[in-house]
Design a protein around this motif. Structure first.
Motif, short mmCIF file in Angstrom:
data_model
loop_
_atom_site.label_atom_id
_atom_site.label_comp_id
_atom_site.label_asym_id
_atom_site.label_seq_id
_atom_site.Cartn_x
_atom_site.Cartn_y
_atom_site.Cartn_z
N ARG A 32 33.07 30.19 38.17
CA ARG A 32 34.34 30.81 38.52
C ARG A 32 34.24 32.29 38.21
O ARG A 32 33.70 32.69 37.17
CB ARG A 32 35.45 30.19 37.69
N VAL A 33 34.76 33.12 39.10
CA VAL A 33 34.79 34.56 38.87
C VAL A 33 36.24 35.02 38.89
O VAL A 33 36.99 34.72 39.81
CB VAL A 33 33.99 35.33 39.96
N GLU A 34 36.62 35.73 37.83
CA GLU A 34 37.94 36.37 37.78
C GLU A 34 37.70 37.86 37.83
O GLU A 34 36.86 38.38 37.11
CB GLU A 34 38.68 36.00 36.49
N GLU A 35 38.46 38.54 38.69
CA GLU A 35 38.34 39.99 38.80
C GLU A 35 39.72 40.61 38.64
O GLU A 35 40.73 39.97 38.92
CB GLU A 35 37.76 40.38 40.15
N GLY A 36 39.73 41.85 38.19
CA GLY A 36 41.00 42.54 38.04
C GLY A 36 40.82 43.90 37.43
O GLY A 36 39.73 44.48 37.46
N TYR A 37 41.92 44.40 36.87
CA TYR A 37 41.94 45.71 36.22
C TYR A 37 42.11 45.51 34.72
O TYR A 37 42.68 44.53 34.27
CB TYR A 37 43.13 46.53 36.72
N TYR A 38 41.61 46.48 33.96
CA TYR A 38 41.87 46.50 32.53
C TYR A 38 42.25 47.91 32.12
O TYR A 38 41.88 48.88 32.77
CB TYR A 38 40.66 46.02 31.72
N LEU A 46 43.31 46.15 24.51
CA LEU A 46 43.02 45.97 25.93
C LEU A 46 44.11 45.14 26.59
O LEU A 46 44.67 44.23 25.98
CB LEU A 46 41.69 45.24 26.12
N VAL A 47 44.38 45.46 27.84
CA VAL A 47 45.27 44.64 28.67
C VAL A 47 44.49 44.32 29.94
O VAL A 47 43.95 45.22 30.59
CB VAL A 47 46.58 45.37 29.01
N PHE A 48 44.39 43.03 30.25
CA PHE A 48 43.70 42.57 31.45
C PHE A 48 44.73 42.12 32.47
O PHE A 48 45.67 41.39 32.13
CB PHE A 48 42.77 41.39 31.10
N GLU A 49 44.56 42.56 33.71
CA GLU A 49 45.46 42.20 34.80
C GLU A 49 44.63 41.67 35.96
O GLU A 49 44.11 42.43 36.77
CB GLU A 49 46.27 43.41 35.24
N SER A 82 48.93 38.79 33.24
CA SER A 82 48.17 39.67 32.36
C SER A 82 47.96 38.98 31.03
O SER A 82 48.66 38.02 30.71
CB SER A 82 48.89 41.00 32.16
N TYR A 83 46.99 39.45 30.28
CA TYR A 83 46.74 38.96 28.93
C TYR A 83 46.12 40.06 28.09
O TYR A 83 45.68 41.08 28.61
CB TYR A 83 45.90 37.68 28.93
N GLN A 84 46.17 39.85 26.79
CA GLN A 84 45.78 40.87 25.82
C GLN A 84 44.38 40.67 25.30
O GLN A 84 43.84 39.57 25.32
CB GLN A 84 46.74 40.82 24.62
#
Length: 127
Positions: free
Chosen positions: A81-87, A94-97, A103-105
């Motif tokens: 599985r690949v998850e992509e996004g912004y951080y 860090l904040v991952f979106e 989002s998560y921390q």
């Protein structure tokens, strides 16, 4: 002469401390970019078996300079599985979106990146 020596020492100390304030455990540039490998989930080493009987074998998280990331997970079944996004990164937080939403921390100290995702604490180490 003594005043000049004290002034020079004070100035040197101020410059040194000012330089250190922009430094953190990440190094001179404060850069978080790079690839991190998952080593622990909730304190247990990989492979990790979830309550759904799915076993995570490995996970690599890559943070890119442009503020994007890619999280590549591999499972015992052979699937991935690949998850992509912004951080975003600020002072070790860090904040991952993910592109998929939400989002998560996370936090980073030195070479260790920790995330809290869906109630799981994940500890990554920089490669």
């Amino acid at each position: 002469m003594r005043r000049l020596a004290i002034l020079a020492l004070t100035l040197t100390l101020s410059i040194t401390l000012a330089g250190c304030s922009s430094l953190d455990a990440l190094g001179p540039s404060g850069s978080v970019e790079g690839t991190y490998s998952l080593v622990l989930i909730n304190g247990s080493r990989l492979p990790y078996r979830f309550s759904t009987n799915v076993t995570l074998v490995s996970d690599d998280l890559t943070l890119y300079r442009d503020g994007t990331y890619e999280d590549y997970s591999r499972y015992a079944s052979g699937s991935s599985r690949v998850e992509e996004g912004y951080y975003t990164s600020r002072n070790g937080s860090l904040v991952f979106e993910p592109y998929s939403g939400g989002s998560y921390q996370g936090a980073i100290t030195g070479r260790v990146l920790t995330q809290i995702v869906s109630g799981y604490e994940q500890r990554f180490e920089k490669q």
